[in-house]
Design an enzyme around this catalytic site. Structure first.
Site, PDB file in Angstrom:
ATOM      1  N   ALA A 441     -24.062  -5.648   1.915  1.00  0.00           N
ATOM      2  CA  ALA A 441     -24.320  -6.197   0.583  1.00  0.00           C
ATOM      3  C   ALA A 441     -23.954  -7.682   0.505  1.00  0.00           C
ATOM      4  CB  ALA A 441     -23.547  -5.397  -0.460  1.00  0.00           C
ATOM      5  N   CYS A 597       3.125  19.482  -0.015  1.00  0.00           N
ATOM      6  CA  CYS A 597       3.359  20.734  -0.736  1.00  0.00           C
ATOM      7  C   CYS A 597       2.567  20.772  -2.032  1.00  0.00           C
ATOM      8  CB  CYS A 597       4.847  20.940  -0.984  1.00  0.00           C
ATOM      9  SG  CYS A 597       5.518  19.999  -2.352  1.00  0.00           S
TER      10      CYS A 597
END
EC number: 6.2.1.45
Length: 981
Positions: A441, A597
């Protein structure tokens, strides 16, 4: 002329958004804004460099249609910035010559030439949602704006004169901005709400709110009526905010989340006639705080000159400049208390450059103006209210003399640039040797600007461009040099071919490469290559590549122009040898990561479940397959590889499952495997978690275990009529089949139903022996199953139960290679389904495939307007490099956010300096750029003597891992060892 001439029909269905094409833009604008854009017709008047830049950006963005109007015959000087005109177009109408090339950019946006009476019969403007005027006479602007203001048609007027630019916006009265900032609504988990209405975020997490924001609450226990109600926020600190009196809502017990509510902002725009006399400014450079009012007067004086003479002031002509300044002083007198103190040099410079046309300025203002048009039709982001002026006089050269003779037109394509800088500086531009790293781009926009500037087109000039990537469909929305026919081709080659058609002077001047710039290609980008460059420009999309190029530029003492974009945000940085710090001198904050966790057992946000599902994808279809293939190809796999792994039992069990227990022969068996995994992940594992930590569990301190960030889950019961459940089954079955080379195409729903109806799912019995990590502060119970696994006999039995690789000679599974942009490969279908099912387990709001793809694929939001603006700023700094400026105050790092809108500049940070005491006093060294360099071979003794002469003592000298000299040996031993006598 017929308004339908050159009309190209849109193939898009009403309301349809091609997510494959617009994917990166959708992450910036969202579907609702894109739908509003797709229903909006836009008129653009003026097709010189600025007009075509605006049209290009709006066309790529995807409005309903674009009409062009500019009957003026194209001139050779237009090619200084008008990249869609060719030399053979000189003499043709600008709009007719430009329309076909603009139409190629986006098949969903028809481009036509407006009828000749579109600006005389103003009633014709009623068909447009927005009207854009570029470089248009002020007296005519007033007339058109009056009609647009009265008829609620958005109006944008923009112009550039050399290094000066101006933009004016009028979107009418009571214009509603749906989302002023474009930022995602902030949210957080509550720690508590006291009786005064003071809200505290959990674990002292910053809430991210501002005074006047609105929030709603959910899942608050003890204050049930608070849930769903909306409150205005008064910030008390980074972790607390007040919502006022909450006495009637009861007493807070626990839980709850807050979510920011986006409120529309109403803006009452004034007409151009009103704003001329009492202007409102958005400041583009706070170091030039007094300049906007001066330029406001100066631009009016320019228009009066143009109307009186039929042309802009001549380049560097003192008589014309004197007339402009005299007119400006007369206009200034009409402003009373607003009267500016005019800087004569500034107004003269405005006159000197009035006929100049620079591609970087067109890119800058073309990006900004196009975004304002898109804001007006989408109601997304805060608009410019109502004037913005900008100049980059710092880009004027000091190495050449600018005279009227030097800046006069030469009937060349570069006349618009010569009018500002002069012919001698144009030759300097043409003879630059530049390296562009990346042709995506930013790279496309950069090459377009360079082609218009004539960079590298001279006898000693050269452009090197490298990019290892090929073109994908999603690139076409913002990498405007590419067309659908280019998909699959090399970016660097297609980009180079495109700009060589724009400027034939570059033919044979662009060296295209397909190599990644890194340590593995230092034989390609060797010392001779780097030494042959004048400057380097990065157009990269990742930090590692940027850092490597930066290090090479420091080593070879080459200036580097760095830039990047993130949605509406952009930045530019100048790295100047021996003057500024380098790109690597500062670091971005580390990427956000989630505790393990949390992902395994306690998610509370959709981002957690998406990360979990992305990991599950890798586990099922990549890592497990690779472990199987390693086992089949390495005879000593169980002896050596497993001993280095973190979980021997799990790996062996997976190999057995994939090669024995659940090895499929038919696609129906893949469906059965998918149904088994559904039960395992979304029912059994949740039952086990609740068995280990029941919903009424308490912590050691007596507080509920399931509180704060821990959300108590619920198992899912499989339902074949639930689309989300079936999406998981279908995606998982097809990907599992791909691993085994089993064809899964043309499998109808009846096959799935038959297999699922005949399956018997055994009842799950939770086990007390299963250990689950309750927090990241606790040791991971699974870690014990590493190299020190206690039951070696169980491991041996597992290994013995596997088929010997010799019995499966030549057998291999195929790992899945994640590809987010292919909607037919089931990759994102699986990740979306798995994430949403887990979100349903935990009562988390689900996310659609588009949002999931953005997070799982780590997609960088991107729009053409920001890219255009940022490359314009970079090229303004490039002019300074070409001129040879070497003072830090000559350069600027830029920071923009088109959503706000915001633009700011700062002086680059100087490189760090050090000092030491030499024989002749204090010596200052540049810690980044200085080095001791020897142009010819010298002996070790000569080197040590030279260092001693400089006042330095060498204690150790090495090359790589080899020690060449050490001072800690006794003197005689040193002399003998290193032959220093």
């Amino acid at each position: 002329m017929d308004s339908t001439k050159m009309q190209i029909d849109s193939p898009a269905a009403e309301g349809h958004i091609d997510e494959g094409l617009y994917s990166r833009q959708l992450y910036v604008l969202g579907h609702e804004a894109m739908k509003r854009m797709s229903q909006s017709d836009v008129l653009i008047v003026g097709l010189k460099g600025l007009g075509v830049e605006i049209a290009k950006n709006i066309c790529l963005a995807g409005v309903k249609s674009i009409s062009l109007y500019d009957p003026t015959p194209a001139a050779i000087a237009d090619l200084s910035a008008q990249f869609f005109l060719r030399e053979e177009d000189v003499g043709k109408r600008r709009d007719e010559a430009s329309a076909p090339r603009l139409a190629e950019l986006n098949t969903y946006t028809p481009v036509s030439v407006a009828p000749d009476n579109v600006l005389t019969d103003l009633s014709q403007l009623s068909r447009y949602k927005a009207v854009v005027l570029t470089d248009y006479p002020l007296s005519k602007q007033l007339r058109i704006n009056a009609y647009c203001h009265e008829n609620k048609i958005s109006f944008v007027s923009v112009c550039t004169h050399g290094l000066f630019g101006s933009i004016f916006c009028d979107f009418g009265e009571e214009f509603a901005v749906v989302d002023p900032t474009g930022e995602n609504p902030v949210s957080g988990i509550l720690a508590g709400i006291d009786e005064t209405g003071l809200v505290t975020a959990l674990d002292e997490s910053r809430h991210g709110l501002e005074d006047g924001d609105y929030v709603t609450f959910s899942e608050v226990e003890g204050m049930d009526d608070l849930n769903g109600a909306e409150f205005k926020v008064e910030v008390k600190g980074p972790y607390t905010f007040s919502i006022g009196d909450v006495a009637s809502y009861g007493t807070y017990v626990r839980g709850g989340q807050f979510t920011q509510v986006k409120k529309p902002k109403i803006i009452n725009f004034k007409s151009l006639a009103d704003q001329i006399s009492q202007p409102e400014f958005v400041y583009s450079d706070y170091a030039k705080f007094e300049r906007p009012m001066q330029l406001h007067v100066g631009f009016q004086a320019l228009h009066k000159f143009q109307e009186a003479h039929g042309s802009w002031p001549r380049p560097m002509n003192k008589e014309d400049a004197a007339e402009v300044y005299k007119t400006a002083t007369e206009i200034a007198e009409t402003y009373g208390d607003l009267k500016p103190e005019l800087d004569e040099k500034l107004i003269n410079e405005l006159s000197f450059q009035a006929s100049g046309n620079l591609s970087p300025m067109c890119a800058l203002f073309g990006g900004m103006a196009a975004q304002e048009v898109l804001k007006s039709v989408s109601c997304k982001f805060g608009p410019i209210v109502q004037y913005l002026y900008f100049d980059s006089l710092e880009s004027l050269p000091s190495s050449v003399e600018r005279t009227e003779e030097a800046c006069k037109p030469l009937n060349t394509r570069y006349d618009g640039q010569i009018a500002v800088f002069g012919k001698e500086f144009q030759d300097k531009i043409a003879n630059m040797k530049q390296f562009l790293v990346g042709a995506g781009a930013i790279g496309c926009e950069m090459l377009k600007n360079w082609a218009a500037m004539g960079l590298g087109s001279g006898p000693n000039g050269k452009i090197n461009v490298t990019d290892m990537d090929t073109i994908e469909k999603s690139n076409l929305n913002r990498q405007f040099l590419f067309r659908p026919k280019d998909v699959g081709k090399l970016k660097s080659e297609c980009a180079a071919n495109a700009v060589q058609h724009m400027n034939p002077d570059l033919e044979g001047k662009i060296n295209t490469m397909r190599d990644r710039v890194g340590q593995d290609t230092e034989n390609v980008f060797n010392e001779d290559f780097w030494q042959g460059l004048d400057a380097v420009t990065n157009a990269l999309d990742n930090v590692d590549a940027r850092t490597y190029v930066d290090r090479r530029c420091v080593f070879f003492q080459k200036p580097l122009l760095e830039s990047g974009t993130l949605g509406t945000k952009g930045n530019t940085q100048v790295v100047l040898p021996r003057v500024t710090e380098s790109y690597s001198s500062s670091q971005d904050p580390p990427e956000v990561s989630f505790p393990m966790c949390t992902l395994r057992s306690f998610p509370n946000r959709i981002e957690h479940t998406i990360a979990w599902s992305r990991d599950l994808f890798e586990t099922y279809f990549v890592q497990s397959v690779e472990n199987v293939n390693l086992y089949l190809s390495q005879p000593n796999f169980t002896d050596s590889t497993l001993k280095q792994s973190g979980n021997q039992k799990q790996i062996l069990q997976t190999i057995k499952d994939y090669l024995v227990t659940y090895k499929p022969i038919t696609f129906e068996e893949c469906i059965s495997w998918a149904r088994k995994e559904f039960e395992e992940q979304f029912n059994n594992n949740i039952q086990q978690l609740l068995f280990t930590f029941p919903k009424d569990s308490l912590t050691s301190s007596g507080t509920p275990f399931w509180s704060g960030p821990k959300r108590a889950p619920s198992p899912l019961t499989f339902d074949a009529f639930n689309p989300e459940h079936m999406q998981f089954i279908k995606a998982a079955a097809n990907l599992h089949a791909f691993n085994y080379g089993i064809k899964g195409t043309n499998i109808d729903d009846s096959t799935y139903k038959r297999v699922l109806d005949n399956m018997i799912i055994p009842e799950f019995v939770p086990s007390s022996s299963v250990k689950i990590q309750a927090s990241d502060n606790e040791p991971d119970p699974n870690a014990s199953e590493g190299t020190g696994f206690s039951d070696q006999a169980e491991l041996n039995n597992l290994a013995d139960s596997l088929p010997h690789p010799s019995t499966l000679a030549g057998y291999r599974l195929t790992a899945v290679e994640f590809e987010k942009d292919d909607d037919t490969n089931f990759h994102m279908d699986f990740i979306t389904a798995a994430s949403n099912l887990r979100a349903l387990n935990y009562g988390i709001p689900t996310a659609d495939k588009h949002k999931t793809k953005g997070i799982a694929g780590k997609i960088i939001p991107a729009i053409a307007t920001t890219t255009s603006l940022v490359t314009g700023l970079v090229c303004l700094e490039l002019y300074k490099l070409i001129d040879g400026k070497n003072k830090i105050e000559d350069y600027k790092n830029g920071f923009v956010n088109l959503a706000l809108p915001f633009m700011a500049f700062s002086e680059p940070i100087p490189s760090a300096k050090g000092k030491y005491m030499g024989k002749n006093g204090e010596v200052v060294l540049d810690k980044l750029w200085d080095r001791f360099q020897y142009d010819s071979d010298i002996t070790l003794k000569e080197f040590l003597d030279d260092m001693e002469e400089k006042g330095l003592e060498v204690t150790m000298l090495s090359s790589g891992v080899s020690l060449l000299y050490a001072s800690f040996f006794p003197k005689k031993k040193r002399e003998d060892r290193y032959h220093l006598k």
